[in-house]
Design an enzyme around this catalytic site. Structure first.
Site, PDB file in Angstrom:
ATOM      1  N   GLU A 149       4.473 -27.958  16.016  1.00 46.42           N
ATOM      2  CA  GLU A 149       3.852 -27.397  14.736  1.00 46.42           C
ATOM      3  C   GLU A 149       2.372 -26.808  15.048  1.00 46.42           C
ATOM      4  O   GLU A 149       1.845 -25.837  14.583  1.00 46.42           O
ATOM      5  CB  GLU A 149       3.583 -28.571  13.849  1.00 46.42           C
ATOM      6  CG  GLU A 149       2.963 -28.110  12.596  1.00 46.42           C
ATOM      7  CD  GLU A 149       2.606 -29.347  11.743  1.00 46.42           C
ATOM      8  OE1 GLU A 149       3.209 -30.432  11.888  1.00 46.42           O
ATOM      9  OE2 GLU A 149       1.644 -29.232  10.841  1.00 46.42           O
ATOM     10  N   TYR A 191       0.755  -1.271  -0.036  1.00 43.43           N
ATOM     11  CA  TYR A 191       0.124  -0.087   0.039  1.00 43.43           C
ATOM     12  C   TYR A 191       0.922   1.440  -0.104  1.00 43.43           C
ATOM     13  O   TYR A 191       0.313   2.457  -0.719  1.00 43.43           O
ATOM     14  CB  TYR A 191      -0.944   0.054   1.178  1.00 43.43           C
ATOM     15  CG  TYR A 191      -2.221  -0.736   0.949  1.00 43.43           C
ATOM     16  CD1 TYR A 191      -2.955  -0.510  -0.175  1.00 43.43           C
ATOM     17  CD2 TYR A 191      -2.361  -2.032   1.707  1.00 43.43           C
ATOM     18  CE1 TYR A 191      -4.173  -1.528  -0.420  1.00 43.43           C
ATOM     19  CE2 TYR A 191      -3.247  -2.944   1.377  1.00 43.43           C
ATOM     20  CZ  TYR A 191      -4.239  -2.392   0.522  1.00 43.43           C
ATOM     21  OH  TYR A 191      -5.431  -3.449   0.217  1.00 43.43           O
ATOM     22  N   ASP A 207       3.100 -33.123  13.084  1.00 43.59           N
ATOM     23  CA  ASP A 207       2.100 -33.776  12.818  1.00 43.59           C
ATOM     24  C   ASP A 207       2.812 -35.261  11.988  1.00 43.59           C
ATOM     25  O   ASP A 207       3.788 -35.062  11.056  1.00 43.59           O
ATOM     26  CB  ASP A 207       0.917 -33.446  11.866  1.00 43.59           C
ATOM     27  CG  ASP A 207      -0.161 -32.733  12.626  1.00 43.59           C
ATOM     28  OD1 ASP A 207      -0.063 -32.859  13.847  1.00 43.59           O
ATOM     29  OD2 ASP A 207      -0.786 -31.847  11.930  1.00 43.59           O
TER      30      ASP A 207
END
Lengths: 370, 628
Positions: A204, A111, A256
């Protein structure tokens, strides 16, 4: 022993030196362009090629790096003129940010460009230019005070001292807040003063991070706990590296039990192709301790079937040189054989604290031998 | 012409058109006003064209009572500087239907001048006013007629006839008719505008009822060569046409009366002498070459009759039976019919058979049709299964049909002669487009003559781009025989060809300022409807249009890519002008300088630097980064 005052001075001096060197680098690049223009020549500079063919795995450094291929970006080439100008603007903008010690985000940059009549099609275009600046200067964007929006968090007995304006010299212990501290610009740039911890556990999942705090894993295992929130953001990877390099803490990673988890660990360890132009983001000694594919069988974890894209990802990673040997290779093969995956939460099958009571100690023990 | 007239004599032609006026475009006040304008303007232009006069046509439309709402009576006047019409023809030409001067095989805007009479008829039935015709053929005397039509009898009623002295040739026709200018105005102005584009050698002026003047002066000083009348092409023929041609090729046995005998005497130079039969024949043989056909036939008859003039005046030829080689005659003296055997070996026999049976097929073909030589004629006879020397007069009806069919089917005839066509020509067309559209690019082409069904035609086309042309193109200007076709363009063959073109291939994109002018010239334009506004998609015409358009499109594409390059160069220069100062600004601050570098030098030197874009070869070209 240095007094606190002296130490603060030193910290501030260090930060100033870093700022000075960043500014110096920007000034050098700017001066070269200035000179070209003054001499009536189209300015140009060489930029390391970030095309796939130029990204190679460096076994010595144990990370991905850019090869020797360079591309010339010239203001004379009308097709490059726009991106040339964008990059010049970004350097100019980064220069101001650094000088004024103001932090910004990728979105901010996108921006801000509009205030200077610099056009970016979309944020991905401006993000790309930011990576260009990193590649040209070989510095991460955080050095230019451009930080990621995504935040991960940290908890544990670690004293830090802020270096950002307005907080210089202010100290903080990162075990003061049970929700953990968000790893933002001030934390990433803070001085790491001291710690009683002996290990860093990167995990995680946010849910497990909270469980670890509740179970006082920091105390039980003298550890600093970091929630990577999936793929670790670069500021988190920077912080991990600093914890390892500056405080000498080993880093272990819990993910995981699937192919993506394995890769999250690998990125912390040896970087991503996307950031192959940077060398400050990897912890080559970090250790992935699980959840391994073999753990799924060993602990008889509840599983879910792998999707098509999970399987495809396995085959893709098999082509990556880092997965050519060791547990990396072995676990991938087991994942492919099982065609099933398990999450960290799967240990809840054996009780909510099973993972901290049973699995973690075994893995910490194992890590020592890895 | 007289035969056409006879066909309609059962009811009067004007009666017929009176009840079927919508056929000719007089269905309502709007359309009628427009059609009347067209008919008169086209007649005026045709008249000038045919005499090679640079046309100066003045069209005036005036409301009789301007304050009345439309539809209302208007006075329509069209004045030209053409050859005028002879005073003796005026009443018939303007006071009867189906009388005119346009009955030849050549290109003209109208076919029979029928439309003009229809306009007069329409004017009369809507306003009951006579047509006023002023004509001068010699630039000295002007005849002025006021004529009404007697519709039932198809006869002119001369209301008034005056003459006066004048110094200009030309014709002026003025009618009063019910019209709707508020609705027809646009059409009429378009018509005048587009007509002046395709008739650049004409000055056309239009004074409209609102007091506006539209003046289109000529900008080409040369009139294109006028078309010539030609013989028909075999592909364009039908049985009826052949039958009429055969009749023309046959001659009746002349009546041997005193007048004829006197003529023969005179031709042989025997006016004062009375020679014997054999002396006459000897004299005739000597003078044969100079004798007229009629006299030759009389001599041939005499050769079999063996009579001198004295005797000849006392008989009447009854019949000539060629197959049986017999000549029958009536002897007034003996009051009985007599027969003479004819010797087929006699040289005079051929003369007689020629006369009665008409020409042999090959002669007929070579003489009566265009572009058939003796070789082609013989080849055709073989193709059609006729003996080349077959006499036309001996063809049975069935043979005639076979002949007509074969003429259509035989492919070895040369393409029709196009001298009967009057294309505008590439030069004037280009000038016209230049003047009317002031484009950035113009290209024109005149295709070689081609033919469909034996009717020759020529396609001329022009393409223009940019300049004063409005966007939203291609705008198609269609012309046929120099008449603008303004309406019903949807189903026109030209539009079909234009719409079939993939303009993107020719680098024409978006909303282009782009026009196409197409002009089809032919002795017969295959209009789809009686309205004469759209041309049917005859395969041959479509092909010529397509080839013409492709040729022009390629030229346009070349222009467009050149223009594209120029635009690119300009765009690029603009890019540098935009970005280099920015780069200068940013690097000034980065380098910690106060004054901006002098970058003007490279901007000034941009052009030569631009042409040569070299890249260092050792450095890899930048590619987009692929995210892993």
């Amino acid at each position: 022993m240095k007094t606190n005052k002296e130490k603060a001075k030193e910290i501030s001096k260090k930060a100033k030196e870093k700022q000075k060197s960043v500014l110096e680098s920007l000034k050098n690049h700017g001066a070269k362009i200035y000179e070209d223009l003054e001499n009536g020549q189209f300015p140009k500079f060489s930029i390391p090629s970030r095309s796939v063919s130029n990204i190679v795995y460096d076994k010595k450094l144990r990370q991905y790096i850019l090869g020797n291929s360079n591309a010339l970006r010239s203001a004379k080439n009308s097709a490059q003129l726009r991106s040339f100008t964008q990059l010049m603007w970004l350097a100019f903008f980064a220069n101001r940010l650094t000088q004024e010690k103001k932090s910004s985000t990728l979105r901010d940059v996108y921006y801000s460009s509009q205030a200077f009549a610099i056009e970016f099609e979309d944020q991905s275009e401006s993000d790309n230019i930011i990576v260009d600046l990193e590649a040209v200067t070989s510095r991460p964007r955080e050095d230019f005070h451009i930080f990621p929006e995504e935040r991960s968090s940290i908890f544990g007995d670690l004293n830090i001292e802020y270096t950002i304006p307005g907080y210089e010299g202010k100290k903080m212990n990162l075990s003061n807040h049970p929700d953990g501290y968000s790893i933002g610009p001030s934390l990433t740039t803070a001085e790491l003063v001291d710690t009683s911890a002996e290990i860093v556990i990167a995990i995680e999942k946010g849910g497990l991070f909270t469980r670890f705090v509740e179970e006082q894993i920091d105390k039980k295992f003298k550890s600093i706990i970091i929630n990577t929130g999936g793929q670790a953001p670069r500021s988190t990877r920077t912080l991990l590296k600093r914890l390892h390099d500056e405080l000498g803490l080993p880093v272990i990673i819990l993910t995981d039990g699937d192919v993506y988890g394995e890769h999250i660990a690998m990125v912390i360890k040896s970087g991503s192709a996307n950031a192959a132009h940077l060398r400050e983001l990897t912890v080559p000694d970090a250790k992935w301790v699980g959840v391994w594919a073999t753990d799924i069988e060993k602990y008889k974890l509840p599983t879910i079937p792998m999707t098509e894209s999970d399987i495809k990802r396995c085959y893709d990673l098999q082509k990556d040189p880092r997965y050519e040997s060791g547990i990396w290779k072995k676990e991938l093969e087991v994942f492919l054989r099982l065609k099933r995956k398990a999450e960290l939460e799967a240990f809840a099958k054996y009780g909510l604290t099973n993972i901290t009571d049973k699995y973690l100690p075994q893995k910490l023990e194992l890590a020592k031998s890895l | 012409m007289s035969s056409i007239k006879e066909k309609f004599n059962q009811i009067s032609p004007s009666e017929f058109f009176y009840s079927n006026r919508d056929l000719a475009g007089f269905s309502n006040p709007t359309r009628s006003l427009y059609t009347a304008v067209r008919e008169f303007v086209e007649n005026a232009l045709d008249a000038c064209d045919q005499k090679g006069v640079l046309p100066d046509v003045h069209l005036t439309i005036k409301a009789v009572e301007p304050d009345k709402p439309d539809p209302k009576p208007y006075i329509l006047t069209v004045k030209d500087n053409g050859p005028g019409v002879d005073a003796k023809h005026i009443p018939l030409a303007f006071g009867t239907v189906l009388y005119g001067s346009k009955f030849g095989l050549k290109q003209a805007r109208g076919m029979f001048g029928l439309g003009a009479t229809m306009a007069i008829l329409y004017g009369q039935i809507t306003t009951n006013k006579p047509v006023v015709v002023k004509s001068s053929t010699d630039a000295k005397i002007q005849n002025q007629f006021e004529i009404l039509l007697d519709i039932q009898k198809n006869k002119p009623v001369i209301v008034k006839h005056t003459t006066k002295e004048i110094s200009k040739k030309g014709l002026s026709v003025s009618i009063c008719l019910e019209g709707d200018y508020s609705k027809a105005g646009n059409k009429i102005r378009d018509y005048v505008y587009e007509t002046s584009l395709i008739t650049p050698y004409a000055t056309i002026t239009f004074d409209d009822p609102k007091g506006q003047k539209f003046h289109h002066p000529r900008f080409v000083k040369e009139i294109p060569p006028p078309p010539t009348i030609i013989r028909p092409h075999p592909h364009g023929i039908d049985v009826e046409r052949i039958r009429r041609m055969i009749v023309e090729s046959q001659f009746e046995i002349p009546t041997i009366d005193d007048t004829m005998i006197e003529k023969v005497r005179k031709d042989l130079g025997l006016s004062k002498q009375n020679l014997s039969f054999s002396a006459i024949m000897a004299k005739a043989k000597k003078k044969w070459k100079n004798l007229s056909r009629q006299v030759r036939v009389v001599i041939a008859l005499m050769s079999f009759l063996k009579m001198d003039f004295e005797k000849l005046s006392k008989i009447r030829i009854e019949d000539l039976d060629v197959p049986n080689k017999k000549l029958y005659y009536w002897d007034f003296g003996d009051s009985q019919s007599k027969t003479v055997e004819m010797d087929p070996e006699s040289q005079y026999y051929k003369q007689l058979t020629n006369t009665v049976q008409g020409e042999p097929l090959t002669t007929f073909l070579t003489k009566r049709f265009q572009r058939i030589g003796p070789t082609t004629a013989v080849k055709f006879a073989e193709f059609a299964g006729f003996k080349p020397e077959k006499r036309m007069g001996t063809l049975t009806n069935q043979e005639l049909v076979n002949l007509s069919d074969s003429l259509q089917k035989f492919d070895d005839f040369m393409a029709p002669d196009s001298s009967c066509l009057a294309p505008l020509g590439e030069g004037p067309l280009e000038k016209g487009i230049q003047k009317f559209f002031n484009p950035d690019f113009v290209a024109v082409v005149q295709r070689p003559a081609s033919a469909y069904s034996g009717f020759p035609f020529i396609v001329e086309m022009g393409i223009a781009y940019g300049g004063d042309i409005k966007t939203g193109g291609p705008h198609v200007y269609r012309y046929a025989n120099r008449i603008p076709l303004l309406y019903d363009e949807g189903s026109d063959v030209v539009l079909k060809v234009v719409n079939d073109t993939d303009w993107g291939r020719y680098k024409v994109k978006g909303d282009p300022p782009f026009i196409i002018v197409s002009h089809i010239c032919s002795t017969r334009i295959p209009y789809k409807t009686a309205g004469k506004e759209n041309v049917a998609d005859r395969q041959e015409i479509e092909r010529e249009l397509r080839l013409g358009l492709q040729f022009l499109s390629r030229k346009l594409a070349a222009f467009m890519s050149k223009r594209g390059q120029a635009e690119m160069a300009k765009k690029r220069a603009n890019l540098y002008a935009k970005y280099i100062p920015m780069i200068a600004e940013f690097c000034t601050e980065l380098a910690g300088k106060k004054k901006q570098p002098n970058y003007k030098k490279i901007l000034d030197e941009l052009e030569p630097a631009e042409t040569k874009q070299t890249e260092t070869k050792t450095l890899e070209e930048e590619k987009p980064i692929e995210n892993k």
